[in-house]
Design an enzyme around this catalytic site. Sequence first.
Site, PDB file in Angstrom:
ATOM      1  CG  HIS A 119      -1.696  -1.208   1.456  1.00  0.00           C
ATOM      2  ND1 HIS A 119      -2.657  -1.630   0.573  1.00  0.00           N
ATOM      3  CD2 HIS A 119      -1.664  -2.148   2.449  1.00  0.00           C
ATOM      4  CE1 HIS A 119      -3.197  -2.758   1.021  1.00  0.00           C
ATOM      5  NE2 HIS A 119      -2.618  -3.094   2.147  1.00  0.00           N
ATOM      6  CG  HIS A 126       2.882   5.596   5.930  1.00  0.00           C
ATOM      7  ND1 HIS A 126       2.585   5.604   7.289  1.00  0.00           N
ATOM      8  CD2 HIS A 126       1.813   6.156   5.300  1.00  0.00           C
ATOM      9  CE1 HIS A 126       1.385   6.134   7.449  1.00  0.00           C
ATOM     10  NE2 HIS A 126       0.893   6.478   6.275  1.00  0.00           N
ATOM     11  CG  HIS A 138      -0.596   8.377   1.932  1.00  0.00           C
ATOM     12  ND1 HIS A 138      -1.416   7.261   1.878  1.00  0.00           N
ATOM     13  CD2 HIS A 138      -0.212   8.495   3.244  1.00  0.00           C
ATOM     14  CE1 HIS A 138      -1.545   6.752   3.095  1.00  0.00           C
ATOM     15  NE2 HIS A 138      -0.817   7.472   3.935  1.00  0.00           N
ATOM     16  CD  GLU A 140      -3.823   9.479   2.799  1.00  0.00           C
ATOM     17  OE1 GLU A 140      -3.506   9.319   4.002  1.00  0.00           O
ATOM     18  OE2 GLU A 140      -4.446   8.620   2.157  1.00  0.00           O
ATOM     19  CG  HIS A 172       0.571  10.216   7.017  1.00  0.00           C
ATOM     20  ND1 HIS A 172      -0.372   9.516   6.291  1.00  0.00           N
ATOM     21  CD2 HIS A 172       0.251  11.526   6.877  1.00  0.00           C
ATOM     22  CE1 HIS A 172      -1.222  10.369   5.756  1.00  0.00           C
ATOM     23  NE2 HIS A 172      -0.867  11.603   6.096  1.00  0.00           N
ATOM     24  CB  THR A 211      -5.810   8.043   5.669  1.00  0.00           C
ATOM     25  OG1 THR A 211      -4.497   7.486   5.428  1.00  0.00           O
ATOM     26  CG2 THR A 211      -5.703   9.306   6.503  1.00  0.00           C
ATOM     27  CB  THR A 212      -5.072   2.674   5.021  1.00  0.00           C
ATOM     28  OG1 THR A 212      -4.451   2.284   6.244  1.00  0.00           O
ATOM     29  CG2 THR A 212      -4.188   3.637   4.265  1.00  0.00           C
TER      30      THR A 212
HETATM   31  N1  LIG Z   1      -2.164   6.710   6.804  1.00  0.00           N
HETATM   32  S1  LIG Z   1      -2.236   6.745   8.427  1.00  0.00           S
HETATM   33  O1  LIG Z   1      -1.122   7.498   8.962  1.00  0.00           O
HETATM   34  O2  LIG Z   1      -3.554   7.195   8.860  1.00  0.00           O
HETATM   35  C1  LIG Z   1      -2.045   5.096   9.022  1.00  0.00           C
HETATM   36  C2  LIG Z   1      -1.126   4.830  10.049  1.00  0.00           C
HETATM   37  C3  LIG Z   1      -0.965   3.531  10.514  1.00  0.00           C
HETATM   38  C4  LIG Z   1      -1.718   2.492   9.964  1.00  0.00           C
HETATM   39  C5  LIG Z   1      -1.523   1.081  10.476  1.00  0.00           C
HETATM   40  O3  LIG Z   1      -0.718   0.861  11.355  1.00  0.00           O
HETATM   41  N2  LIG Z   1      -2.246   0.089   9.925  1.00  0.00           N
HETATM   42  C6  LIG Z   1      -2.003  -1.323  10.283  1.00  0.00           C
HETATM   43  C7  LIG Z   1      -2.398  -1.698  11.657  1.00  0.00           C
HETATM   44  C8  LIG Z   1      -1.588  -2.549  12.358  1.00  0.00           C
HETATM   45  C9  LIG Z   1      -1.937  -2.954  13.637  1.00  0.00           C
HETATM   46  C10 LIG Z   1      -3.108  -2.516  14.206  1.00  0.00           C
HETATM   47  F1  LIG Z   1      -3.457  -2.948  15.434  1.00  0.00           F
HETATM   48  C11 LIG Z   1      -3.922  -1.663  13.542  1.00  0.00           C
HETATM   49  C12 LIG Z   1      -3.546  -1.261  12.274  1.00  0.00           C
HETATM   50  F2  LIG Z   1      -4.322  -0.402  11.640  1.00  0.00           F
HETATM   51  C13 LIG Z   1      -2.636   2.756   8.942  1.00  0.00           C
HETATM   52  C14 LIG Z   1      -2.796   4.072   8.471  1.00  0.00           C
END
Ligand SMILES: NS(=O)(=O)c1ccc(C(=O)NCc2ccc(F)cc2F)cc1
Length: 260
Positions: free
Chosen positions: A63, A93, A95, A105, A118, A198-199
Amino acid sequence: GHDWGYGVEDGPSLWHQNYPIAEGSRQSPIDILPQTASHDPSLGPIALKYDQCTSINIANNGHSVVVEFEDSDDRSVIQGGPLDNPYRLKQFHFHWGGKGCRGSEHTVEGHSYASELHLVHWNAVKYETFGEAATAPDGLAVLGIFLETGDDHRWLHTITDALYMVKFKGSVTNFKSFNPKCLLPSSLHYWTYLGSLTTPPLHESVTWIVLKEPIAVSEKQMSKFRMLLFTGEEEDQRMRMENNFRPPQPLKGRKVRSSN
Ligand SMILES: NS(=O)(=O)c1ccc(C(=O)NCc2ccc(F)cc2F)cc1
């Protein structure tokens, strides 16, 4: 778990089918309106204590490209601003969009940037693990930094030069002692509001802190992100990793606050 992505068949407009919270009351990202954001003098400056920073690896999770940190102690934290506790750095990470297109985003008065970084932190004072924090309303704090195309970014090279090693989904490689402090703009003025991941799983657990000042990166550096693939080495349909952003979501009565 369920499959989701950014394509026609699995993109943001369909996520609500497997993740009904997608239509929740505190979803992210949002369109930020600076004139409507209330200037809150009680909002102090944010502090990033990344000096003992220890990055571990860089990975392509299908992703985005993610740099993970050692988070077994409070060596790298964000604190102050809207936060009641220090939050521990877990990963960062990006986007981004397609060539010459927008890919951030969050947007600012409908204006989107080329990319958005982010820096993901969790409340290790109140919760035992990232996973537990990720489902709590005050569990996560994500610092958002806009990237706009312009001059070369001197320190981003360390990341873009490593991207060829994580071209395929599921690839990971060593990435030691990178300190993301070098990716910050000169001003730490910010907007802040309560939102979500946001995912998927789109948990409503994020205190968002979005910096007002973007950093400049070159088009050449951005193009290296686009050579990453959503797909794995074994898949025959190669899909370039780009446009991996969720569009702005309804504000639903939320207030956005502004530091000075
Ligand atoms: N784009 S953002 O900054 O909003 C974002 C930050 C982290 C995650 C993430 O850790 N996902 C996997 C994940 C892994 C473990 C858990 F318990 C929950 C979980 F969402 C997803 C989106």
